[in-house]
Scaffold this motif. Structure first.
Motif, short mmCIF file in Angstrom:
data_model
loop_
_atom_site.label_atom_id
_atom_site.label_comp_id
_atom_site.label_asym_id
_atom_site.label_seq_id
_atom_site.Cartn_x
_atom_site.Cartn_y
_atom_site.Cartn_z
N TRP A 101 6.50 12.25 14.10
CA TRP A 101 5.03 12.33 14.00
C TRP A 101 4.46 11.65 15.24
O TRP A 101 4.90 10.57 15.62
CB TRP A 101 4.50 11.59 12.77
CG TRP A 101 4.34 12.43 11.54
CD1 TRP A 101 5.34 13.04 10.85
CD2 TRP A 101 3.11 12.73 10.85
NE1 TRP A 101 4.81 13.69 9.76
CE2 TRP A 101 3.45 13.52 9.74
CE3 TRP A 101 1.78 12.40 11.05
CZ2 TRP A 101 2.50 14.00 8.83
CZ3 TRP A 101 0.83 12.87 10.14
CH2 TRP A 101 1.18 13.67 9.05
N HIS A 127 0.79 -1.24 0.00
CA HIS A 127 0.00 0.00 0.00
C HIS A 127 0.82 1.28 0.00
O HIS A 127 0.26 2.34 -0.27
CB HIS A 127 -0.93 0.04 1.22
CG HIS A 127 -2.01 -0.98 1.17
ND1 HIS A 127 -3.27 -0.71 0.69
CD2 HIS A 127 -2.01 -2.29 1.51
CE1 HIS A 127 -4.01 -1.81 0.76
NE2 HIS A 127 -3.26 -2.78 1.25
N CYS A 128 2.07 1.25 0.39
CA CYS A 128 2.79 2.51 0.60
C CYS A 128 4.02 2.65 -0.29
O CYS A 128 4.35 3.76 -0.73
CB CYS A 128 3.23 2.65 2.06
SG CYS A 128 2.01 2.09 3.27
N CYS A 188 4.49 4.74 -3.54
CA CYS A 188 4.56 6.20 -3.52
C CYS A 188 5.69 6.74 -2.63
O CYS A 188 6.12 7.87 -2.81
CB CYS A 188 3.26 6.80 -2.98
SG CYS A 188 1.90 6.67 -4.14
N HIS A 189 6.10 5.97 -1.64
CA HIS A 189 7.08 6.45 -0.67
C HIS A 189 8.36 5.63 -0.71
O HIS A 189 8.30 4.42 -0.88
CB HIS A 189 6.54 6.33 0.76
CG HIS A 189 5.43 7.29 1.07
ND1 HIS A 189 5.65 8.61 1.35
CD2 HIS A 189 4.09 7.11 1.14
CE1 HIS A 189 4.50 9.21 1.61
NE2 HIS A 189 3.52 8.32 1.47
N ARG A 246 -2.61 15.22 -0.97
CA ARG A 246 -2.57 14.47 -2.22
C ARG A 246 -2.57 12.97 -1.96
O ARG A 246 -2.86 12.18 -2.82
CB ARG A 246 -1.35 14.87 -3.05
CG ARG A 246 -1.48 16.27 -3.65
CD ARG A 246 -0.23 16.66 -4.39
NE ARG A 246 0.94 16.57 -3.52
CZ ARG A 246 2.07 15.95 -3.83
NH1 ARG A 246 2.22 15.37 -4.99
NH2 ARG A 246 3.08 15.90 -2.97
N MET A 247 -2.18 12.58 -0.74
CA MET A 247 -2.18 11.15 -0.43
C MET A 247 -3.63 10.67 -0.29
O MET A 247 -4.42 11.29 0.40
CB MET A 247 -1.41 10.92 0.87
CG MET A 247 -1.48 9.49 1.34
SD MET A 247 -0.27 9.17 2.64
CE MET A 247 -1.17 7.97 3.61
C1 HEC Z 1 -0.77 7.43 -4.12
C2 HEC Z 1 0.46 7.73 -3.41
C3 HEC Z 1 0.52 7.49 -1.93
C4 HEC Z 1 0.28 6.32 -1.25
C5 HEC Z 1 -0.23 5.01 -1.81
C6 HEC Z 1 0.65 6.58 0.12
N1 HEC Z 1 1.07 7.87 0.27
FE1 HEC Z 1 1.69 8.73 1.98
N2 HEC Z 1 1.89 10.51 1.03
C7 HEC Z 1 1.71 10.72 -0.32
C8 HEC Z 1 1.93 12.12 -0.62
C9 HEC Z 1 1.81 12.75 -2.00
C10 HEC Z 1 2.27 12.74 0.60
C11 HEC Z 1 2.62 14.21 0.83
C12 HEC Z 1 1.53 14.89 1.57
C13 HEC Z 1 0.30 15.08 0.73
O1 HEC Z 1 0.31 15.93 -0.14
O2 HEC Z 1 -0.65 14.31 0.90
C14 HEC Z 1 2.23 11.70 1.61
C15 HEC Z 1 2.52 11.90 2.96
C16 HEC Z 1 2.66 10.91 3.88
C17 HEC Z 1 3.09 11.10 5.25
C18 HEC Z 1 3.46 12.42 5.87
C19 HEC Z 1 4.88 12.74 5.61
C20 HEC Z 1 5.17 14.12 6.06
O3 HEC Z 1 5.97 14.26 6.96
O4 HEC Z 1 4.56 15.05 5.51
C21 HEC Z 1 3.14 9.88 5.85
C22 HEC Z 1 3.55 9.57 7.27
C23 HEC Z 1 2.69 8.92 4.87
N3 HEC Z 1 2.40 9.59 3.70
C24 HEC Z 1 2.58 7.58 5.11
C25 HEC Z 1 2.03 6.67 4.22
C26 HEC Z 1 1.76 5.29 4.53
C27 HEC Z 1 2.12 4.60 5.81
C28 HEC Z 1 1.18 4.75 3.40
C29 HEC Z 1 0.68 3.33 3.22
C30 HEC Z 1 -0.36 2.90 4.12
C31 HEC Z 1 1.09 5.79 2.39
N4 HEC Z 1 1.60 6.94 2.92
C32 HEC Z 1 0.56 5.63 1.12
C33 HEC Z 1 1.37 9.76 -1.25
C34 HEC Z 1 1.02 8.46 -0.97
#
Ligand code: HEC
Length: 266
Positions: free
Chosen positions: A216, A188-189, A192-193, A236-237
């Motif tokens: 966090w 799931h993560c 993108c990360h 955007r997430m």
């Molecule tokens: C489709 C892409 C996508 C997926 C899938 C995704 N993320 Fe994200 N995530 C982002 C984006 C883009 C950001 C930057 C903040 C925003 O604009 O939402 C972010 C921000 C974050 C942040 C905050 C980081 C910060 O310090 O600003 C965390 C923690 C995080 N994601 C954890 C996760 C976890 C854990 C998962 C899986 C369960 C996940 N993300 C799945 C795109 C994604």
């Protein structure tokens, strides 16, 4: 029966002018495939030579659509070789990983045009038009596979013979919750990360130099993973769709990686 028709069949049934239809005439762009340190380029013309029309039911629109494309295995024959994985790298930094072992006889397609349309684009939930090219990974409508990735704007393939996230896989001796959390993270993560540079770069790095769990609050992190827009307007997430137990596991994994990851080495 599978939902694709080869162009040869279309020609045989009398669609003699089919190649003159604009959405068929366009040659798709060349596609780089990086594997084992080498990059080879699959020529668009070679993909066009194997073109077919595939019926798909798009996850967003939900309606059946005819697309022009070629089986993924034309560009990467190893995509279905047991033990291998293929990463589909997208223009925005998203990286979808397809494991051969999950394909179980299904055929993913690389599409580059929509039947009956000169544009290759889709409309998202907010009504915004999104370009789907250079390539859009799609699944045959007859393929009732579980959860399938549908990455669009795919511009490069990467072949892996080892597990995609080997370097960020917790050791076999790590607690079971941590290993369960890794499975959730991987699914799931990671697309993108990145953690220590490994993974997608649509979202921010979560591991280095400091693990996200070190700065966090735990409760906020759980809330964020469930519903980013509940904390930040315009996030955007997307919401992860995960239940509380999976969110807990993924946080356990991130906490583990905050100490296990060697940031200096990357
Ligand atoms: C489709 C892409 C996508 C997926 C899938 C995704 N993320 Fe994200 N995530 C982002 C984006 C883009 C950001 C930057 C903040 C925003 O604009 O939402 C972010 C921000 C974050 C942040 C905050 C980081 C910060 O310090 O600003 C965390 C923690 C995080 N994601 C954890 C996760 C976890 C854990 C998962 C899986 C369960 C996940 N993300 C799945 C795109 C994604």
């Amino acid at each position: 029966m599978r939902g694709f028709i080869s162009l040869a069949v279309l020609l045989a049934v009398g669609c003699a002018e089919a190649p003159l239809l604009p959405w068929l005439a366009a040659t798709p762009p060349d596609l780089p495939v990086v594997a084992g340190g080498d990059t080879k380029t699959i020529r668009g013309a070679d993909l066009a030579a194997r073109a077919g029309v595939v019926l798909v039911v798009e996850p967003v629109a939900g309606s059946p659509t005819l697309l022009v494309g070629a089986p993924l295995t034309v560009a990467r024959p190893e995509a279905t070789t047991p033990g291998s994985s293929t990463v589909l790298a997208c223009l925005d930094g998203y990286r979808a990983t397809l494991r051969a072992d999950d394909l179980q006889g299904s055929t993913p397609w690389l599409a580059w045009a929509a039947w009956g349309s000169e544009a290759f684009a889709a409309t998202d939930a907010q009504g915004k038009r999104i370009a789907l090219g250079p390539y859009y990974l799609v699944w045959d409508a007859a393929d009732r596979g579980a959860e399938r990735p549908w990455p669009f704007q795919v511009h490069r393939l990467e072949g892996l013979t080892a597990p995609a996230y080997g370097a960020i896989t917790p050791a076999a001796t790590a607690p079971p919750e941590v290993r369960a959390g890794f499975a959730v993270y991987e699914g799931h993560c990671a697309k993108c990360h990145a953690l220590g540079g490994i993974g997608g770069d649509l979202g921010p790095e979560l591991g280095c130099p400091a693990g996200v769990t070190t700065y966090w609050q735990r409760a906020a992190l759980a809330r964020w993973i469930a519903e980013p827009a509940a904390l930040r307007r315009g996030a955007r997430m997307p919401p992860s769709g995960l239940g509380a137990a999976d969110i807990e596991a993924v946080i356990r994994y991130l906490e583990h990686m905050a100490t296990a990851l060697d940031c200096g080495a990357r």
